[in-house]
Design a protein around this motif. Sequence first.
Motif, PDB file in Angstrom:
ATOM      1  N   ALA A 308      24.180 -49.326  51.088  1.00  0.00           N
ATOM      2  CA  ALA A 308      24.087 -50.195  52.122  1.00  0.00           C
ATOM      3  C   ALA A 308      23.737 -51.363  51.380  1.00  0.00           C
ATOM      4  CB  ALA A 308      22.873 -50.091  53.186  1.00  0.00           C
ATOM      5  N   ILE A 309      24.755 -51.855  50.575  1.00  0.00           N
ATOM      6  CA  ILE A 309      24.829 -53.166  49.779  1.00  0.00           C
ATOM      7  C   ILE A 309      26.169 -53.737  50.000  1.00  0.00           C
ATOM      8  CG2 ILE A 309      23.196 -52.317  47.965  1.00  0.00           C
ATOM      9  CD1 ILE A 309      25.610 -51.811  46.097  1.00  0.00           C
ATOM     10  N   LYS A 310      26.031 -55.283  49.762  1.00  0.00           N
ATOM     11  CA  LYS A 310      27.222 -55.975  49.945  1.00  0.00           C
ATOM     12  C   LYS A 310      27.263 -56.994  48.928  1.00  0.00           C
ATOM     13  CE  LYS A 310      29.687 -58.716  53.544  1.00  0.00           C
ATOM     14  NZ  LYS A 310      29.453 -59.291  54.907  1.00  0.00           N
ATOM     15  N   PRO A 311      28.355 -56.927  48.094  1.00  0.00           N
ATOM     16  CA  PRO A 311      29.451 -56.223  48.201  1.00  0.00           C
ATOM     17  C   PRO A 311      29.196 -54.829  47.162  1.00  0.00           C
ATOM     18  CG  PRO A 311      29.834 -57.716  46.280  1.00  0.00           C
ATOM     19  CD  PRO A 311      28.510 -58.179  47.064  1.00  0.00           C
ATOM     20  N   GLY A 312      30.065 -53.752  47.455  1.00  0.00           N
ATOM     21  CA  GLY A 312      29.889 -52.463  46.713  1.00  0.00           C
ATOM     22  C   GLY A 312      29.541 -51.337  47.635  1.00  0.00           C
ATOM     23  N   TYR A 313      29.502 -51.450  48.967  1.00  0.00           N
ATOM     24  CA  TYR A 313      29.198 -50.317  49.734  1.00  0.00           C
ATOM     25  C   TYR A 313      29.921 -49.014  49.478  1.00  0.00           C
ATOM     26  CZ  TYR A 313      32.716 -51.254  53.050  1.00  0.00           C
ATOM     27  OH  TYR A 313      34.153 -51.299  53.709  1.00  0.00           O
ATOM     28  N   PRO A 314      31.155 -48.938  49.069  1.00  0.00           N
ATOM     29  CA  PRO A 314      32.159 -47.771  48.869  1.00  0.00           C
ATOM     30  C   PRO A 314      31.687 -46.931  47.745  1.00  0.00           C
ATOM     31  CG  PRO A 314      33.655 -49.564  49.125  1.00  0.00           C
ATOM     32  CD  PRO A 314      32.036 -50.118  48.865  1.00  0.00           C
ATOM     33  N   VAL A 315      30.610 -47.354  46.924  1.00  0.00           N
ATOM     34  CA  VAL A 315      30.426 -46.736  45.761  1.00  0.00           C
ATOM     35  C   VAL A 315      29.978 -45.110  45.847  1.00  0.00           C
ATOM     36  CG1 VAL A 315      27.908 -47.107  45.658  1.00  0.00           C
ATOM     37  CG2 VAL A 315      29.031 -46.661  43.365  1.00  0.00           C
ATOM     38  N   ALA A 316      30.440 -44.135  44.951  1.00  0.00           N
ATOM     39  CA  ALA A 316      30.206 -42.772  45.024  1.00  0.00           C
ATOM     40  C   ALA A 316      29.486 -42.288  43.866  1.00  0.00           C
ATOM     41  CB  ALA A 316      31.439 -41.950  45.539  1.00  0.00           C
ATOM     42  N   LEU A 317      28.278 -41.544  44.014  1.00  0.00           N
ATOM     43  CA  LEU A 317      27.725 -40.921  43.046  1.00  0.00           C
ATOM     44  C   LEU A 317      27.576 -39.329  43.141  1.00  0.00           C
ATOM     45  CD1 LEU A 317      24.391 -43.256  43.577  1.00  0.00           C
ATOM     46  CD2 LEU A 317      26.350 -43.724  42.325  1.00  0.00           C
ATOM     47  N   GLY A 318      27.903 -38.942  41.998  1.00  0.00           N
ATOM     48  CA  GLY A 318      28.126 -37.369  42.029  1.00  0.00           C
ATOM     49  C   GLY A 318      27.541 -36.810  40.690  1.00  0.00           C
ATOM     50  N   ILE A 319      27.698 -35.529  40.687  1.00  0.00           N
ATOM     51  CA  ILE A 319      27.233 -34.758  39.533  1.00  0.00           C
ATOM     52  C   ILE A 319      28.136 -33.702  39.248  1.00  0.00           C
ATOM     53  CG2 ILE A 319      25.787 -33.096  40.639  1.00  0.00           C
ATOM     54  CD1 ILE A 319      24.592 -34.663  37.779  1.00  0.00           C
ATOM     55  N   VAL A 320      28.718 -33.559  38.077  1.00  0.00           N
ATOM     56  CA  VAL A 320      29.774 -32.529  37.458  1.00  0.00           C
ATOM     57  C   VAL A 320      29.109 -31.801  36.165  1.00  0.00           C
ATOM     58  CG1 VAL A 320      32.081 -31.942  36.943  1.00  0.00           C
ATOM     59  CG2 VAL A 320      31.669 -33.787  38.599  1.00  0.00           C
ATOM     60  N   PRO A 372      24.517 -66.471  54.732  1.00  0.00           N
ATOM     61  CA  PRO A 372      24.659 -65.341  55.768  1.00  0.00           C
ATOM     62  C   PRO A 372      24.657 -63.837  55.170  1.00  0.00           C
ATOM     63  CG  PRO A 372      26.842 -66.042  55.460  1.00  0.00           C
ATOM     64  CD  PRO A 372      26.020 -66.936  54.526  1.00  0.00           C
ATOM     65  N   SER A 373      24.170 -63.015  55.871  1.00  0.00           N
ATOM     66  CA  SER A 373      24.010 -61.456  55.477  1.00  0.00           C
ATOM     67  C   SER A 373      23.729 -60.632  56.842  1.00  0.00           C
ATOM     68  CB  SER A 373      23.084 -61.206  54.577  1.00  0.00           C
ATOM     69  OG  SER A 373      21.682 -61.402  55.250  1.00  0.00           O
ATOM     70  N   ASP A 374      23.859 -59.298  56.626  1.00  0.00           N
ATOM     71  CA  ASP A 374      23.926 -58.474  57.760  1.00  0.00           C
ATOM     72  C   ASP A 374      22.606 -57.641  57.806  1.00  0.00           C
ATOM     73  OD1 ASP A 374      26.466 -59.163  58.711  1.00  0.00           O
ATOM     74  OD2 ASP A 374      27.407 -57.812  57.518  1.00  0.00           O
ATOM     75  N   ILE A 375      21.881 -57.475  58.730  1.00  0.00           N
ATOM     76  CA  ILE A 375      20.597 -56.692  58.572  1.00  0.00           C
ATOM     77  C   ILE A 375      21.070 -55.210  58.513  1.00  0.00           C
ATOM     78  CG2 ILE A 375      18.675 -55.991  60.235  1.00  0.00           C
ATOM     79  CD1 ILE A 375      18.380 -58.430  61.392  1.00  0.00           C
ATOM     80  N   GLY A 376      20.321 -54.725  57.559  1.00  0.00           N
ATOM     81  CA  GLY A 376      20.767 -53.269  57.327  1.00  0.00           C
ATOM     82  C   GLY A 376      21.181 -53.127  55.838  1.00  0.00           C
ATOM     83  N   SER A 377      21.842 -54.292  55.283  1.00  0.00           N
ATOM     84  CA  SER A 377      22.524 -54.165  54.264  1.00  0.00           C
ATOM     85  C   SER A 377      21.873 -55.126  52.912  1.00  0.00           C
ATOM     86  CB  SER A 377      23.984 -54.480  54.105  1.00  0.00           C
ATOM     87  OG  SER A 377      24.756 -53.411  54.745  1.00  0.00           O
ATOM     88  N   ARG A 378      21.724 -54.755  51.937  1.00  0.00           N
ATOM     89  CA  ARG A 378      21.051 -55.811  50.754  1.00  0.00           C
ATOM     90  C   ARG A 378      22.419 -56.672  50.433  1.00  0.00           C
ATOM     91  NH1 ARG A 378      17.108 -53.418  46.468  1.00  0.00           N
ATOM     92  NH2 ARG A 378      16.088 -52.953  48.609  1.00  0.00           N
ATOM     93  N   THR A 379      22.393 -57.929  50.306  1.00  0.00           N
ATOM     94  CA  THR A 379      23.398 -58.784  49.923  1.00  0.00           C
ATOM     95  C   THR A 379      23.166 -59.331  48.640  1.00  0.00           C
ATOM     96  OG1 THR A 379      24.028 -59.048  52.441  1.00  0.00           O
ATOM     97  CG2 THR A 379      24.865 -60.583  50.637  1.00  0.00           C
ATOM     98  N   PHE A 380      24.280 -59.372  47.886  1.00  0.00           N
ATOM     99  CA  PHE A 380      24.067 -60.029  46.487  1.00  0.00           C
ATOM    100  C   PHE A 380      24.854 -61.194  46.546  1.00  0.00           C
ATOM    101  CE2 PHE A 380      22.903 -55.748  45.911  1.00  0.00           C
ATOM    102  CZ  PHE A 380      21.736 -55.908  45.150  1.00  0.00           C
ATOM    103  N   ALA A 381      24.409 -62.662  46.754  1.00  0.00           N
ATOM    104  CA  ALA A 381      24.961 -63.727  46.890  1.00  0.00           C
ATOM    105  C   ALA A 381      25.189 -64.413  45.779  1.00  0.00           C
ATOM    106  CB  ALA A 381      24.523 -64.637  48.077  1.00  0.00           C
ATOM    107  N   ARG A 382      26.375 -64.830  45.321  1.00  0.00           N
ATOM    108  CA  ARG A 382      26.578 -65.401  44.067  1.00  0.00           C
ATOM    109  C   ARG A 382      26.362 -66.940  44.258  1.00  0.00           C
ATOM    110  NH1 ARG A 382      29.616 -61.726  46.590  1.00  0.00           N
ATOM    111  NH2 ARG A 382      31.546 -62.515  46.088  1.00  0.00           N
ATOM    112  N   VAL A 383      25.611 -67.622  43.378  1.00  0.00           N
ATOM    113  CA  VAL A 383      25.225 -68.904  43.224  1.00  0.00           C
ATOM    114  C   VAL A 383      25.420 -69.714  41.920  1.00  0.00           C
ATOM    115  CG1 VAL A 383      23.699 -68.488  45.311  1.00  0.00           C
ATOM    116  CG2 VAL A 383      22.959 -68.407  42.854  1.00  0.00           C
ATOM    117  N   ARG A 384      25.888 -71.002  42.043  1.00  0.00           N
ATOM    118  CA  ARG A 384      25.707 -71.557  40.722  1.00  0.00           C
ATOM    119  C   ARG A 384      24.487 -72.627  40.909  1.00  0.00           C
ATOM    120  NH1 ARG A 384      28.142 -76.784  41.337  1.00  0.00           N
ATOM    121  NH2 ARG A 384      29.437 -76.636  43.380  1.00  0.00           N
TER     122      ARG A 384
END
Length: 455
Positions: A308-320, A372-384
């Motif tokens: 639940a982050i924006k951008p980046g929600y499709p990340v997958a974490l695994g172990i092999v 703006p952001s969506d409740i339930g997701s942590r947003t990383f808003a780029r700024v200068r």
Amino acid sequence: MNGADRDRTESGFKSRTRLEDAREILEAAVSSGASENDGVSKFEPETEPERLGLPAADGRVLAEAVRAIRDVPHYQRAAMDGYAVRAADTFGASARSPAVLEVVDLEDESTAADPVGPDTAARVHTGSELPAGADAVVMVEHADVLEAESTSGARTAVEITDAVAVGENVAPIGEDVEEGQILFEAGHRLRPSDLALLRSTGVSNVAVRPKPTVGVVPTGEELVYREPEPGEVVETNGLTVSQLIERWGGRATYRDVVTDDRDALRVAIQRDLTKDVVVTTGGSSVGERDLLPEVIDDLGEVLVHGVAIKPGYPVALGIVEDTPVLALPGYPVACIVTAVQFLRPLLRRLEGAPVDGDPHPTTEARLERKIPSDIGSRTFARVRLEGSAGDNEEGEESERHEDAAEAPTAIPTRTSGAGVLSSVALADGWVVVEESLEGIPAGETVTVEHWEAHL
């Protein structure tokens, strides 16, 4: 493909894991030796520490505590320019009633073994060794030089206009550092000033943790390194992640692009299982060509898919085979955000450094317009940043401004668009919008994280 993967491919992400929960799941899996191979966790590697000379140890993490080999200073030294004296000879001295002392020449070979005797003084400079017989230093501002007559001819004398106590303006042996004192504990990342302190105490080399090794595998049949044709994309994610790894204290092996083929992806992951971490970029979402979550699950286990982050929600974490495998999204900004949130803390732990002991430098700023952001997701808003205070990219502590008019202005460069690389490359940092907020209104004071300015 298991049922969960099929659901994601057909219906998208039905749920997304909270960022902190995803980190904890990954850490717990690796710490416990998640696979059933040999039960050895890579969070506690058995490799021997490296021993390096001080210049080469800059930026490395100590494998063991370091103690001072000698006192600093290793001799009694003058802490001020002035005259070394016996404190008792200055008792009662004042501007109205100065104490007159004969000045001895320390370079004169005829000077006694204890050159500063009763009613004498010796000229010293800051850092000079305190002459034998002296127990204090009178600052030069409180001493007036004059000529005095003696039976052997003209001699230099000095009027002392201020009394001093024993030890005054004298740095004793070990005042800065004592022999045997612990200077730095294991897990400390060495800085240039640390190296200077170590050398001053007699330490010439230190034991450091080996750099974590990372295989970086960019994936996607559309990626090229040459001038792109329509439908092709220049590979940048692997380059970015590899350089971030080097900056964060790791050692990256930047692989060639692997196409969207199950067998090719399987071979690519297996090739780098000798590394401490495997990172892939692209192919982590739920489309038909997003094969990596399935491949990772076939080889080992997908622990988390969808955060639940924006951008980046499709990340997958695994172990092999006890090796963490991070499948980062292909959109460049999403790739960077997920690398900072997951790969950076993982590398720090592998180095033995405190995960939460090295936060990004920050600047407090006034937000120019709403994020703006969506409740339930942590947003990383780029700024200068613009304004009188400027940014804080050199690693200083957070700069706060009591007067809002003095604070710099944070101007959002982009709040959406995970594929717009310029939105992060041309930004000074990002503002983190917590999951509980539906954006941040204009005019609010926000904290800008300079994520690229620090190890």
